[in-house]
Structures are given as C-alpha cells and as structure tokens.
Design a protein around this motif. Sequence first.
Motif, PDB file in Angstrom:
ATOM      1  N   ARG A 139       0.938  -1.337  -0.083  1.00 11.31           N
ATOM      2  CA  ARG A 139      -0.186   0.043  -0.040  1.00 11.31           C
ATOM      3  C   ARG A 139       0.745   1.144   0.068  1.00 11.31           C
ATOM      4  O   ARG A 139       1.935   1.338   0.772  1.00 11.31           O
ATOM      5  CB  ARG A 139      -0.820  -0.050   1.343  1.00 11.31           C
ATOM      6  N   VAL A 140       0.531   2.106  -0.879  1.00  7.21           N
ATOM      7  CA  VAL A 140       1.290   3.476  -0.858  1.00  7.21           C
ATOM      8  C   VAL A 140       1.005   4.543  -0.117  1.00  7.21           C
ATOM      9  O   VAL A 140       2.003   5.519   0.293  1.00  7.21           O
ATOM     10  CB  VAL A 140       1.768   3.827  -2.365  1.00  7.21           C
ATOM     11  N   ASN A 141      -0.161   4.822   0.123  1.00  9.03           N
ATOM     12  CA  ASN A 141      -0.705   5.892   0.562  1.00  9.03           C
ATOM     13  C   ASN A 141      -0.629   5.828   2.188  1.00  9.03           C
ATOM     14  O   ASN A 141      -1.669   5.958   2.783  1.00  9.03           O
ATOM     15  CB  ASN A 141      -1.982   6.347   0.219  1.00  9.03           C
ATOM     16  N   TRP A 142       0.372   5.802   2.769  1.00 10.65           N
ATOM     17  CA  TRP A 142       0.659   5.765   4.274  1.00 10.65           C
ATOM     18  C   TRP A 142       1.426   6.930   4.444  1.00 10.65           C
ATOM     19  O   TRP A 142       2.268   7.613   3.936  1.00 10.65           O
ATOM     20  CB  TRP A 142       1.538   4.663   4.645  1.00 10.65           C
ATOM     21  N   LEU A 143       1.336   7.249   5.741  1.00 12.58           N
ATOM     22  CA  LEU A 143       1.917   8.383   6.508  1.00 12.58           C
ATOM     23  C   LEU A 143       2.589   7.592   7.823  1.00 12.58           C
ATOM     24  O   LEU A 143       1.840   6.883   8.524  1.00 12.58           O
ATOM     25  CB  LEU A 143       1.199   9.259   7.036  1.00 12.58           C
ATOM     26  N   TRP A 144       4.105   7.655   7.848  1.00 13.22           N
ATOM     27  CA  TRP A 144       4.655   6.970   8.868  1.00 13.22           C
ATOM     28  C   TRP A 144       5.006   8.089  10.103  1.00 13.22           C
ATOM     29  O   TRP A 144       5.383   9.136   9.755  1.00 13.22           O
ATOM     30  CB  TRP A 144       5.920   6.177   8.613  1.00 13.22           C
ATOM     31  N   VAL A 145       4.599   7.750  11.284  1.00 13.60           N
ATOM     32  CA  VAL A 145       4.709   8.767  12.313  1.00 13.60           C
ATOM     33  C   VAL A 145       5.606   8.182  13.480  1.00 13.60           C
ATOM     34  O   VAL A 145       5.407   6.834  13.916  1.00 13.60           O
ATOM     35  CB  VAL A 145       3.297   9.072  12.738  1.00 13.60           C
ATOM     36  N   ASN A 146       6.459   9.135  14.092  1.00 10.88           N
ATOM     37  CA  ASN A 146       7.058   8.912  15.265  1.00 10.88           C
ATOM     38  C   ASN A 146       6.384   9.320  16.252  1.00 10.88           C
ATOM     39  O   ASN A 146       6.315  10.616  16.823  1.00 10.88           O
ATOM     40  CB  ASN A 146       8.642   9.492  15.156  1.00 10.88           C
ATOM     41  N   PRO A 287      -3.122  12.068   4.785  1.00 11.82           N
ATOM     42  CA  PRO A 287      -4.337  12.683   5.058  1.00 11.82           C
ATOM     43  C   PRO A 287      -5.222  12.971   3.972  1.00 11.82           C
ATOM     44  O   PRO A 287      -5.121  12.761   2.788  1.00 11.82           O
ATOM     45  CB  PRO A 287      -3.920  14.237   5.306  1.00 11.82           C
ATOM     46  N   GLY A 288      -6.518  12.311   4.419  1.00  6.45           N
ATOM     47  CA  GLY A 288      -7.625  12.712   3.264  1.00  6.45           C
ATOM     48  C   GLY A 288      -7.952  11.486   2.603  1.00  6.45           C
ATOM     49  O   GLY A 288      -8.669  11.270   1.710  1.00  6.45           O
ATOM     50  N   THR A 289      -7.043  10.336   2.849  1.00  4.79           N
ATOM     51  CA  THR A 289      -6.902   9.133   1.958  1.00  4.79           C
ATOM     52  C   THR A 289      -7.634   8.115   2.733  1.00  4.79           C
ATOM     53  O   THR A 289      -7.590   6.731   2.367  1.00  4.79           O
ATOM     54  CB  THR A 289      -5.611   8.807   1.432  1.00  4.79           C
ATOM     55  N   GLN A 290      -8.415   8.315   3.944  1.00  6.94           N
ATOM     56  CA  GLN A 290      -9.100   7.313   4.644  1.00  6.94           C
ATOM     57  C   GLN A 290      -9.854   6.497   3.596  1.00  6.94           C
ATOM     58  O   GLN A 290     -10.668   7.129   2.694  1.00  6.94           O
ATOM     59  CB  GLN A 290     -10.024   7.752   5.715  1.00  6.94           C
ATOM     60  N   ASN A 291     -10.022   5.401   3.655  1.00  4.13           N
ATOM     61  CA  ASN A 291     -10.845   4.481   2.660  1.00  4.13           C
ATOM     62  C   ASN A 291     -10.503   4.086   1.469  1.00  4.13           C
ATOM     63  O   ASN A 291     -11.098   3.518   0.712  1.00  4.13           O
ATOM     64  CB  ASN A 291     -12.484   4.854   2.917  1.00  4.13           C
ATOM     65  N   ALA A 292      -9.206   4.615   1.254  1.00  2.52           N
ATOM     66  CA  ALA A 292      -8.872   4.699  -0.333  1.00  2.52           C
ATOM     67  C   ALA A 292      -7.471   3.790  -0.207  1.00  2.52           C
ATOM     68  O   ALA A 292      -6.848   3.819   0.977  1.00  2.52           O
ATOM     69  CB  ALA A 292      -8.582   5.717  -0.977  1.00  2.52           C
ATOM     70  N   SER A 365     -15.716  -0.179  -2.628  1.00  2.00           N
ATOM     71  CA  SER A 365     -16.238   1.382  -2.847  1.00  2.00           C
ATOM     72  C   SER A 365     -15.661   2.152  -3.867  1.00  2.00           C
ATOM     73  O   SER A 365     -15.410   3.245  -4.067  1.00  2.00           O
ATOM     74  CB  SER A 365     -15.916   2.064  -1.546  1.00  2.00           C
ATOM     75  N   SER A 366     -14.826   1.248  -4.765  1.00  5.13           N
ATOM     76  CA  SER A 366     -14.215   1.843  -6.065  1.00  5.13           C
ATOM     77  C   SER A 366     -13.089   2.759  -5.666  1.00  5.13           C
ATOM     78  O   SER A 366     -12.981   3.816  -6.458  1.00  5.13           O
ATOM     79  CB  SER A 366     -15.037   2.726  -6.965  1.00  5.13           C
ATOM     80  N   LYS A 367     -12.400   2.532  -4.527  1.00  9.12           N
ATOM     81  CA  LYS A 367     -11.524   3.488  -3.935  1.00  9.12           C
ATOM     82  C   LYS A 367     -10.011   2.636  -4.157  1.00  9.12           C
ATOM     83  O   LYS A 367      -9.081   3.377  -3.626  1.00  9.12           O
ATOM     84  CB  LYS A 367     -11.767   3.883  -2.833  1.00  9.12           C
TER      85      LYS A 367
END
Length: 414
Positions: A139-146, A287-292, A365-367
């Motif tokens: 999966r590419v649309n991740w944000l990695w957080v410390n 950000p903003g990519t929940q469910n996609a 959901s076509s996302k």
Amino acid sequence: MEMKRLTVAVLAATLLPAAAMAGDVEVLHWWTSGGEAKSAAELKKMMTAKGHTWKDFAVAGGGGDNAMTALKTRVVSGNPPTAAQIKGPAIQEWGAEGVLADIDAVAKAGNWDKQLPAVVSNVMKYKGKYVAAPVNVHRVNWLWVNPEAFKKAGATVPKTWPEFFVAADKLQKAGIQPIAHGGQPWQDATLFESVALGVGGADYYNKAFVKLDKATVGGATTVKVFETMAKLKTYIDKGAAGRDWNLATAMVINGKAGMQFMGDWAKGEFTAAGKVPGKDFLCVDAPGTQNAFTFNIDSMAMFQQKSPAAVKAQADLAATIMSPQFQEVFNLNKGSIPARLDTPLAKFDVCAKKSNFDMNAAAKSSKLVPSFAHKMAMPSATEGAMVDVISQFMNSSMTPKQAAERLAKASAVR
Ligand code: GAL
C-alpha cells in the motif's frame, strides 16, 4: 578440514540430480535496503534448499529505475535473467517484445486463478497466459509517524490536510524535521500521488492518472495538489536532495523527523530496526485518503530460457513465489501483505491487517487505485514524463498552475 569439504561437495553433486534438474536462477531486483534484503534472502534460501543456484542480480536504487535500465541492456544483448521484478503495464510492454516465458502450466497446477484476486492476476498475464508471479501487495498511501516526536512537540496525528499543517508547524517549532523525504524523482512522485488522492479523491485520481484525461490532469484540482506540494516543500530539509528513501525512514526511526510519506516497504525498515508498530511507530492513512488504497504489486516476470534445466528451475521459482510459505515469510519482512488470498495473516502486525482490511473495503467502494509512482497505472513513457514534471516542480520555482499545464502535456506522451 579440506577432506571434509570435499566429501560434502561430492555428496552434494551426487544428491543434486535427485532435485530433478537443478539449475541457475538469476533474479533481477532492487531490494537492497535492510528490510528489502532480508525479504529477498528468503527467496534465495528456498531456491537453494531445492538445489538451485541463486545468482543475485541486485541493482540498487529505490523505485527500480536503475534496475529497469540494467534489464534492458541484458535483454537487448540476448542474455535475459531468469526473472525480473517488473510491474504493472510494463509486463504487457515486455510481453509485446516477445521475450517473456509462458508459465501458464505452473499457474494451472497451482490454481493461481483461484488464489489471486482478479486485480492482481490480470496484471500477471499477457494475452491470457501467466508470464509473471506476484509476491505481494504494497500500500502506498501511508504516513509513517514517530509518536515520541509528536509527544515532544505536543502535536496530534493528522487525518486531514489542515490538521497535517498544524502538526507540521508544531514539530518545526520543537526542532524536529516535520517531513523526512528523499529528493529523488520517484519519491517526489510517491508524495505527489498521496497528495493527489487526499486532495482530489479516488475519482479524480482515476480520471487523471489512470484514464489520463488531459483536461483533468491540467485542471483546477491538480493546481490545488501542486499548491499543497509547494507548502509541503517548506517542511522538508535541504539535505533531502538525492537522499535514499530508507535514510529518510531512518530519520523517523531515530526521531530526527516526525513523519514520512512512503509505501509500506518503509515498515520493513522499522521492523528490521526492531521497532514495534503501534508503539515505536504508527502507520496511518495519508491525510484525506481514509478508505482509499493505492496499490503496488511486486511481481517477478519470467524471461524465456534456453536450456531445459533453466526452464525447470524457472518453473520452480514461479511455484515457490506463489507458495503460502514464501508469501508469508517474505511479506512479514517486506512490510507488504501476501498477494495469495489464502495466506494466513495471524503472524502479521496491525499495519498489515489494516492494509488488508482497507484493500478489501476500497475494492468494494471503487477506491482501490493503482500507484503510478510505482509503475502500476500508465505506460512507462507517460509515467517517465509525468514524474519528470513533478520532480522539476519540487526542485524549481515553477508555479502550481505552470506545473499542472506541463503535467497535462506529459500525460499525452506515449
Ligand atoms: C517499489 C517496490 C517496493 C520497494 C520500493 C523501494 O517500487 O515496489 O518493493 O522496493 O520500490 O525500493
């Protein structure tokens, strides 16, 4: 000592024929970072255990651009490797060159059509026949957080772009680099596509980066995406130029930076460093990519071989890649999830389980969209041209409007 080694060698030589035509397997890949190398080593282990000789053809360079150049040289000179990590539409391009091997018999014997989701198996076939074996789904649309860095800065993990910039400001004030980034074209594109998905949504993403609708690519949403990119630039350090992605991940691991936008091969780096998800680091939706879900499927395309031994070894390689044992151990190290549907996920961590859940939900959901930064969405020539524009934008004072116009032109390149 010398005698002993000799005896072992003689013994091995007499035993080898039992492994039914052992052969050389030469595999081209670019898995050279800590987590990646650990994953690739598992394939080598399994193939050598079957009596084959592993010839590693590793070409360093995240995203695989260097590897693709090396592959072209080898194929043109009539000496292709057994297999190469090739993805998405490029499999069709190589198929059209007439150099890929038909591994349909292996796939039929292993019932691959049943074991793989259609979104994966379709990409592995050329003219209806399997020519490649999938190893995973990233999966590419991740944000990695410390989380420790966030705590120090009094920042909250963002879900939206406005929240993201609030958090970034807090990190900045606390002397922590908000974004760990490497200024290489494919990394710029990786960042861009997550922003595009977050700002524009899945329908926009599909229209612009899969259907390549020129008006959409050059339109107002893309201008907005570049505006967000311009803002993001101000949270990236000067040292980012040319930095490898795994060194950027290391900045998040050691708390120098708060966040990184990257696919889940980054998780392979965290876990190789002994870090625990949910505790030492967090995997959250960009950000903003929940469910996609932006998917990136690693796969080994098979090249036609001359000798029967090489053909047999190649068939073994394909079958091994699709075995549940390999799919499990490789992906535990790599950060991805297995491509094979019946691989148990019991040993996988929270990030992998979230990835699996989100992928299924996004498909309904076509996302579920292909990553273009990772060569899954468009012809190679188009991808090259579009990535160039994005990286030029990151390294110049081009305005968002100019960038959108240039990106639209690039989207017509074939
Ligand atoms: C991607 C590839 C991943 C990972 C990453 C960084 O394109 O799919 O497996 O290796 O590049 O090199």
